[in-house]
Design a protein around this motif. Structure first.
Motif, PDB file in Angstrom:
ATOM      1  N   ARG A  36     -12.850  11.712   5.980  1.00  0.00           N
ATOM      2  CA  ARG A  36     -13.828  10.650   5.721  1.00  0.00           C
ATOM      3  C   ARG A  36     -13.202   9.475   4.975  1.00  0.00           C
ATOM      4  N   CYS A  37     -11.884   9.462   4.956  1.00  0.00           N
ATOM      5  CA  CYS A  37     -11.186   8.329   4.340  1.00  0.00           C
ATOM      6  C   CYS A  37      -9.832   8.173   5.027  1.00  0.00           C
ATOM      7  N   GLY A  38      -9.241   7.009   4.859  1.00  0.00           N
ATOM      8  CA  GLY A  38      -7.877   6.811   5.326  1.00  0.00           C
ATOM      9  C   GLY A  38      -6.933   7.537   4.371  1.00  0.00           C
ATOM     10  N   VAL A  39      -5.838   8.045   4.895  1.00  0.00           N
ATOM     11  CA  VAL A  39      -4.836   8.719   4.046  1.00  0.00           C
ATOM     12  C   VAL A  39      -3.491   8.029   4.277  1.00  0.00           C
ATOM     13  N   VAL A  40      -2.830   7.700   3.193  1.00  0.00           N
ATOM     14  CA  VAL A  40      -1.524   7.022   3.271  1.00  0.00           C
ATOM     15  C   VAL A  40      -0.562   7.807   2.374  1.00  0.00           C
ATOM     16  N   ILE A  41       0.681   7.977   2.815  1.00  0.00           N
ATOM     17  CA  ILE A  41       1.703   8.485   1.885  1.00  0.00           C
ATOM     18  C   ILE A  41       2.795   7.419   1.750  1.00  0.00           C
ATOM     19  N   CYS A  42       3.079   7.065   0.510  1.00  0.00           N
ATOM     20  CA  CYS A  42       4.150   6.107   0.228  1.00  0.00           C
ATOM     21  C   CYS A  42       5.317   6.888  -0.348  1.00  0.00           C
ATOM     22  N   THR A  43       6.444   6.812   0.340  1.00  0.00           N
ATOM     23  CA  THR A  43       7.586   7.676   0.010  1.00  0.00           C
ATOM     24  C   THR A  43       8.805   6.823  -0.340  1.00  0.00           C
ATOM     25  N   PRO A  44       9.826   7.459  -0.911  1.00  0.00           N
ATOM     26  CA  PRO A  44      11.094   6.742  -1.098  1.00  0.00           C
ATOM     27  C   PRO A  44      11.611   6.231   0.246  1.00  0.00           C
ATOM     28  N   PHE A  45      12.410   5.195   0.205  1.00  0.00           N
ATOM     29  CA  PHE A  45      12.932   4.589   1.446  1.00  0.00           C
ATOM     30  C   PHE A  45      13.616   5.609   2.344  1.00  0.00           C
ATOM     31  N   ILE A  46      14.398   6.509   1.720  1.00  0.00           N
ATOM     32  CA  ILE A  46      15.233   7.403   2.537  1.00  0.00           C
ATOM     33  C   ILE A  46      14.407   8.351   3.403  1.00  0.00           C
ATOM     34  N   GLU A  61      -1.122   7.528   7.403  1.00  0.00           N
ATOM     35  CA  GLU A  61      -0.250   6.360   7.566  1.00  0.00           C
ATOM     36  C   GLU A  61       0.880   6.422   6.536  1.00  0.00           C
ATOM     37  N   LEU A  62       1.940   5.716   6.878  1.00  0.00           N
ATOM     38  CA  LEU A  62       3.151   5.807   6.068  1.00  0.00           C
ATOM     39  C   LEU A  62       3.454   4.474   5.383  1.00  0.00           C
ATOM     40  N   GLY A  63       3.939   4.562   4.161  1.00  0.00           N
ATOM     41  CA  GLY A  63       4.289   3.344   3.446  1.00  0.00           C
ATOM     42  C   GLY A  63       5.498   3.541   2.544  1.00  0.00           C
ATOM     43  N   ALA A  64       6.044   2.414   2.088  1.00  0.00           N
ATOM     44  CA  ALA A  64       7.154   2.432   1.132  1.00  0.00           C
ATOM     45  C   ALA A  64       6.591   2.182  -0.271  1.00  0.00           C
ATOM     46  N   GLU A  65       7.433   2.411  -1.269  1.00  0.00           N
ATOM     47  CA  GLU A  65       6.994   2.229  -2.659  1.00  0.00           C
ATOM     48  C   GLU A  65       7.404   0.883  -3.222  1.00  0.00           C
ATOM     49  N   ASN A  66       8.148   0.122  -2.402  1.00  0.00           N
ATOM     50  CA  ASN A  66       8.723  -1.122  -2.903  1.00  0.00           C
ATOM     51  C   ASN A  66       9.371  -1.830  -1.719  1.00  0.00           C
ATOM     52  N   CYS A  67       9.676  -3.098  -1.869  1.00  0.00           N
ATOM     53  CA  CYS A  67      10.564  -3.781  -0.926  1.00  0.00           C
ATOM     54  C   CYS A  67      11.237  -4.923  -1.694  1.00  0.00           C
ATOM     55  N   ALA A  68      12.254  -5.499  -1.102  1.00  0.00           N
ATOM     56  CA  ALA A  68      13.019  -6.548  -1.790  1.00  0.00           C
ATOM     57  C   ALA A  68      12.236  -7.862  -1.847  1.00  0.00           C
ATOM     58  N   ASP A  69      12.644  -8.714  -2.760  1.00  0.00           N
ATOM     59  CA  ASP A  69      12.049 -10.056  -2.835  1.00  0.00           C
ATOM     60  C   ASP A  69      12.919 -11.073  -2.097  1.00  0.00           C
ATOM     61  N   LYS A  70      13.827 -10.573  -1.287  1.00  0.00           N
ATOM     62  CA  LYS A  70      14.681 -11.445  -0.470  1.00  0.00           C
ATOM     63  C   LYS A  70      14.557 -10.988   0.966  1.00  0.00           C
ATOM     64  N   GLU A  71      14.754 -11.934   1.874  1.00  0.00           N
ATOM     65  CA  GLU A  71      14.537 -11.605   3.283  1.00  0.00           C
ATOM     66  C   GLU A  71      15.688 -10.765   3.858  1.00  0.00           C
ATOM     67  N   HIS A  90       3.801   1.274   7.676  1.00  0.00           N
ATOM     68  CA  HIS A  90       2.816   0.182   7.787  1.00  0.00           C
ATOM     69  C   HIS A  90       2.340  -0.343   6.442  1.00  0.00           C
ATOM     70  N   TYR A  91       2.717   0.308   5.365  1.00  0.00           N
ATOM     71  CA  TYR A  91       2.226  -0.080   4.035  1.00  0.00           C
ATOM     72  C   TYR A  91       3.402  -0.259   3.080  1.00  0.00           C
ATOM     73  N   VAL A  92       3.159  -0.991   2.011  1.00  0.00           N
ATOM     74  CA  VAL A  92       4.127  -1.035   0.920  1.00  0.00           C
ATOM     75  C   VAL A  92       3.377  -1.228  -0.397  1.00  0.00           C
ATOM     76  N   ILE A  93       3.794  -0.476  -1.404  1.00  0.00           N
ATOM     77  CA  ILE A  93       3.247  -0.666  -2.755  1.00  0.00           C
ATOM     78  C   ILE A  93       4.040  -1.797  -3.406  1.00  0.00           C
ATOM     79  N   ILE A  94       3.343  -2.747  -3.983  1.00  0.00           N
ATOM     80  CA  ILE A  94       4.020  -3.838  -4.707  1.00  0.00           C
ATOM     81  C   ILE A  94       3.336  -4.002  -6.070  1.00  0.00           C
ATOM     82  N   GLY A  95       4.157  -4.180  -7.098  1.00  0.00           N
ATOM     83  CA  GLY A  95       3.602  -4.475  -8.418  1.00  0.00           C
ATOM     84  C   GLY A  95       3.261  -3.254  -9.239  1.00  0.00           C
ATOM     85  N   HIS A  96       3.794  -2.092  -8.854  1.00  0.00           N
ATOM     86  CA  HIS A  96       3.525  -0.905  -9.679  1.00  0.00           C
ATOM     87  C   HIS A  96       4.017  -1.172 -11.106  1.00  0.00           C
TER      88      HIS A  96
END
Ligand code: PEP
Length: 252
Positions: A36-46, A61-71, A90-96
């Motif tokens: 009854r809800c969306g489920v996402v796991i945010c994992t280390p890059f590797i 759905e799958l996500g990362a915990e961070n990404c770079a501030d450069k392209e 499809h997701y990324v955590i930013i600002g933890h």
């Protein structure tokens, strides 16, 4: 109706083999459930590419915990938003708060990360929240408003619609101290009103606002029962299937 989500943040836990095993077990467990809800796991890059190769992202759905501030370019050790997206995430955590504190990520850096993530069509889970000293000084509303203004309130309404907010009081993360459901509801309602002031009521009503900070199966039903709490960002309790599922089941 805004989306309800339970998202896991594995942090720097699990080697590749253990992480793959955890994601497989979660996939097997949840595929026979009526969620009854969306489920996402945010994992280390590797873990991302390996997990993306078998995860049924209709369910989890799958996500990362961070990404770079450069392209791209000469930034040794960094992982770009494009690289994250290319794994199938499809997701990324930013600002933890851990990244703000230990890696000195400023509002400007976070703003750039958000811009680059959205450019890659990643959905952003943007974390905000006050420290214990700020809460004790009664400054929590001011702090979360400044965090929104500093990194995401310059987005267009169309882009802001791709942002999920996670309110995480720093004093509740990994400490076993949870904000009471009433404390969390009060600040979630404030966050929603701040979004309404900036983007209008419709956008605010459609924004998913998660609670994070020592959320467990035992306290999730009360937290998720509040009108402005749309689910959780879960650290420690996302590392065991039974604990994580117990929180997901709070939506039943
Ligand atoms: C987090 O760090 O995002 C978090 C909510 O951690 P925990 O659930 O362990 O408090």
């Amino acid at each position: 109706m805004r989306r309800k989500i339970v998202a896991g943040n594995w942090k720097m836990n699990m080697n590749l083999q253990d992480g793959v095993a955890l994601a497989k077990e979660l996939n097997e467990t949840l595929k026979v459930e009526k969620l009854r809800c969306g489920v996402v796991i945010c994992t280390p890059f590797i873990h991302l590419a390996s997990i993306a190769s078998f995860l049924d992202q209709e369910i989890i759905e799958l996500g990362a915990e961070n990404c770079a501030d450069k392209e791209s370019g000469a930034y040794t050790g960094e992982v770009s938003a494009e690289m994250v997206r290319s794994t199938g995430a499809h997701y990324v955590i930013i600002g933890h708060s851990e990244r703000r504190e230990y890696y000195h990520e400023t509002p400007e850096i976070l703003k750039e990360k958000v811009r680059l993530a959205l450019k890659q069509d990643l959905k952003v889970i943007f974390c905000i929240g006050e420290s214990l000293a700020e809460r004790e000084a009664g400054r929590q509303n001011e702090v979360v408003k400044a965090e929104l203004e500093g990194s995401v309130f310059d987005l267009t309404a169309e882009d802001f619609a791709k942002i999920i907010i996670a309110y995480e009081p720093i004093w509740a993360i990994g400490t076993g101290k949870t904000a009471t459901a009433d404390q969390a509801q009060e600040i979630h309602a404030y966050i929603r009103s701040t979004i309404a002031d900036r983007y209008g009521k419709k956008v605010a009503e459609e924004t998913t606002i998660l609670y994070g900070g020592s959320c467990k199966a035992g306290n999730a039903p009360e937290l998720f029962g509040k009108p402005d709490i749309d689910g959780g960002l879960i650290g420690g309790a996302s590392l065991k299937v039974a604990d994580f599922k117990g929180i997901i089941d709070a939506w039943k």
